[in-house]
Design a protein around this motif. Structure first.
Motif, mmCIF file in Angstrom:
data_model
loop_
_atom_site.group_PDB
_atom_site.id
_atom_site.type_symbol
_atom_site.label_atom_id
_atom_site.label_comp_id
_atom_site.label_asym_id
_atom_site.label_seq_id
_atom_site.Cartn_x
_atom_site.Cartn_y
_atom_site.Cartn_z
ATOM 1 N N UNK A 26 -72.600 25.062 -1.040
ATOM 2 C CA UNK A 26 -72.828 26.457 -0.652
ATOM 3 C C UNK A 26 -71.563 27.131 -0.141
ATOM 4 N N UNK A 27 -70.729 26.402 0.557
ATOM 5 C CA UNK A 27 -69.581 27.012 1.231
ATOM 6 C C UNK A 27 -68.289 26.970 0.410
ATOM 7 N N UNK A 28 -68.213 26.124 -0.604
ATOM 8 C CA UNK A 28 -66.968 25.988 -1.368
ATOM 9 C C UNK A 28 -66.492 27.310 -1.969
ATOM 10 N N UNK A 29 -67.367 28.113 -2.626
ATOM 11 C CA UNK A 29 -66.855 29.325 -3.287
ATOM 12 C C UNK A 29 -66.358 30.397 -2.326
ATOM 13 N N UNK A 30 -66.786 30.359 -1.081
ATOM 14 C CA UNK A 30 -66.491 31.476 -0.181
ATOM 15 C C UNK A 30 -65.532 31.114 0.942
ATOM 16 N N UNK A 31 -65.194 29.842 1.107
ATOM 17 C CA UNK A 31 -64.398 29.441 2.260
ATOM 18 C C UNK A 31 -63.026 30.111 2.261
ATOM 19 N N UNK A 32 -62.326 30.047 1.126
ATOM 20 C CA UNK A 32 -61.001 30.672 1.041
ATOM 21 C C UNK A 32 -61.114 32.185 1.101
ATOM 22 N N UNK A 33 -62.115 32.740 0.412
ATOM 23 C CA UNK A 33 -62.275 34.195 0.400
ATOM 24 C C UNK A 33 -62.646 34.738 1.778
#
Length: 470
Positions: A26-33
């Motif tokens: 769940x968190x991988x796509x948004x962590x950097x963004x």
């Protein structure tokens, strides 16, 4: 509590693996963004990632020794609680220090859970059949791992894009959902993980004290074994290379695909879909692990070497992808090949160590993976600054192709020798890996070494790969 049988243990292992990795997906796509939306630069994010890698590196071996000494269940529960806390910290982080704290909590949880669940599964299976082949069970757990990450990546990538406007604020939604799923995972561990090994005497507090006191000796013995045994040394090196690839793909991916898509605000959705497809490819790769071993005529060294080289070519191929579709295809190829190689490597690892050191040696492998990721955090941003996106992917891909030669040093087991004289059955293809049959059914020719007599010599390694790969 009565220990489960092989099939029951496999189902529990697969279920717990899925519950563990769904919140992470769940968190991988948004962590950097999320970090960039709150003012962090790519270099600062790389430094925060290094904090994660360094923390894990410092704690991997002690926590692995703790799991061997104290028990798998308490360590797994503590890991889940810490991951839940890290999700809450990400929601409120608005500075480098805030993200560093969140990453630190996540790192401690990651170090705690890097080996206990798999160690519990292998111990349970070998308790039922000491000669059971664990590759099918590890393969199915790899499928569950990738499918959970895929489902999480889809949900995590799309959640912030569901509503127009305010997308930056909505980037925290995946972290909130992950925290609730962590509660489910912790509960499942409490219910499904049964004790292994001899019964503990005395109170729980006395057991913990004895376990903590035994950690230094356990870690020392496990490190000595990893250094002395040639096969384990090779596994550690290949784990580090894998970490280098994963670190590069995950750190650079969000920015790359946002640029290719021409929309930074929609970057989470684009990268989320790409990672979902990659994790699905990883699930297929994990299912193909037993087939890859058979297609190599029982030669695990040649199977792993080919899959590692294919992984490196896929990473290099990202540099040639000038569209989202081509770059995504290269990502998927990497995850497929890498996931197919991982159960084979871990089968060698489990054949070299006994139950009392299993979690510690798994932690050593995970430590190597984290060190590779730390190298990517330092190296990849600088390669991008020097030569753009293609330079970073080309350098890492070339290094991985070269590392494939290391796999030729891996030994073969008696189980693999027996495969040379067995035909490849339909049930051993992709769909066969998805059926929860008894993973120990084909394990009559396997071998469990409680401890190797010594390091595998160069001559022995040469004889192990002296076969025609065709």
């Amino acid at each position: 509590m009565t220990p489960p049988g092989v099939r029951s243990a496999t189902r529990r292992f697969v279920t717990l693996t899925a519950l563990r990795w769904l919140p992470v997906g769940l968190t991988i796509p948004v962590m950097v963004l999320l970090a960039t939306s709150r003012g962090l630069t790519l270099t600062q994010i790389g430094l925060v990632s290094i904090i994660h890698s360094i923390t894990v590196a410092c704690l991997e071996l002690p926590t692995g020794g703790l799991a061997d000494a104290v028990g798998r269940k308490p360590v797994l529960v503590t890991s889940g609680v810490l991951h839940l806390g890290s999700c809450a910290a990400f929601v409120t982080a608005d500075s480098v220090a805030g993200f560093a704290f969140a990453m630190g909590l996540m790192a401690v949880g990651r170090a705690l859970d890097s080996g206990p669940l798999e160690a519990w599964y292998v111990d349970t299976v070998h308790g039922c059949d000491p000669h059971a082949d664990v590759v099918p069970g590890l393969s199915r757990a790899g499928i569950a791992d990738c499918l959970a990450l895929s489902a999480g990546a889809v949900a995590g990538g799309l959640l912030p894009a569901l509503l127009e406007g305010g997308a930056t604020t909505l980037l925290v939604l995946p972290f909130v959902a992950a925290a609730f799923l962590d509660l489910v995972s912790i509960t499942a561990v409490l219910v499904l993980v049964t004790p292994t090994g001899p019964a503990r005497t005395g109170s729980a507090l006395q057991s913990v004290r004895r376990g903590v006191a035994a950690v230094p000796a356990t870690v020392t013995a496990s490190v000595a074994l990893s250094v002395r045994d040639g096969a384990l040394r090779t596994i550690l090196l290949l784990s580090a290379v894998c970490g280098l690839c994963l670190g590069t793909l995950e750190l650079l991916g969000p920015g790359l695909f946002a640029d290719l898509a021409g929309s930074r605000t929609g970057g989470s959705a684009v990268f989320g879909v790409v990672m979902a497809a990659s994790f699905l490819a990883g699930a297929a790769g994990a299912a193909l692990a037993p087939t890859a071993r058979r297609l190599a005529r029982g030669s695990l060294p040649w199977a792993v070497a080919g899959l590692t080289a294919l992984s490196g070519l896929a990473v290099s191929g990202v540099s040639a992808g000038d569209t989202v579709l081509l770059a995504a295809a290269a990502y998927c190829c990497f995850y497929l090949a890498n996931a197919a190689a991982w159960p084979l490597l871990h089968a060698v690892l489990h054949a070299r160590v006994g139950a009392g050191r299993r979690a510690s040696v798994l932690s050593a492998s995970s430590l190597a993976l984290m060190l590779g990721g730390a190298t990517a955090s330092l190296l990849s941003p600088r390669l991008v600054e020097a030569g753009g996106w293609p330079a970073a992917y080309l350098v890492v891909g070339a290094a991985t192709v070269g590392a494939g030669l290391l796999a030729l040093r891996l030994p073969r087991s008696g189980y693999e020798e027996a495969l040379l004289h067995q035909p490849l059955h339909d049930r051993d293809h992709l769909l066969g890996g998805l059926v929860l049959a008894d993973p120990g059914a084909g394990g009559k020719h396997g071998e469990q070494l409680t401890e190797p007599a010594g390091a595998v010599t160069t001559g022995e390694q040469g004889r192990a790969v002296g076969v025609d790969p065709t």
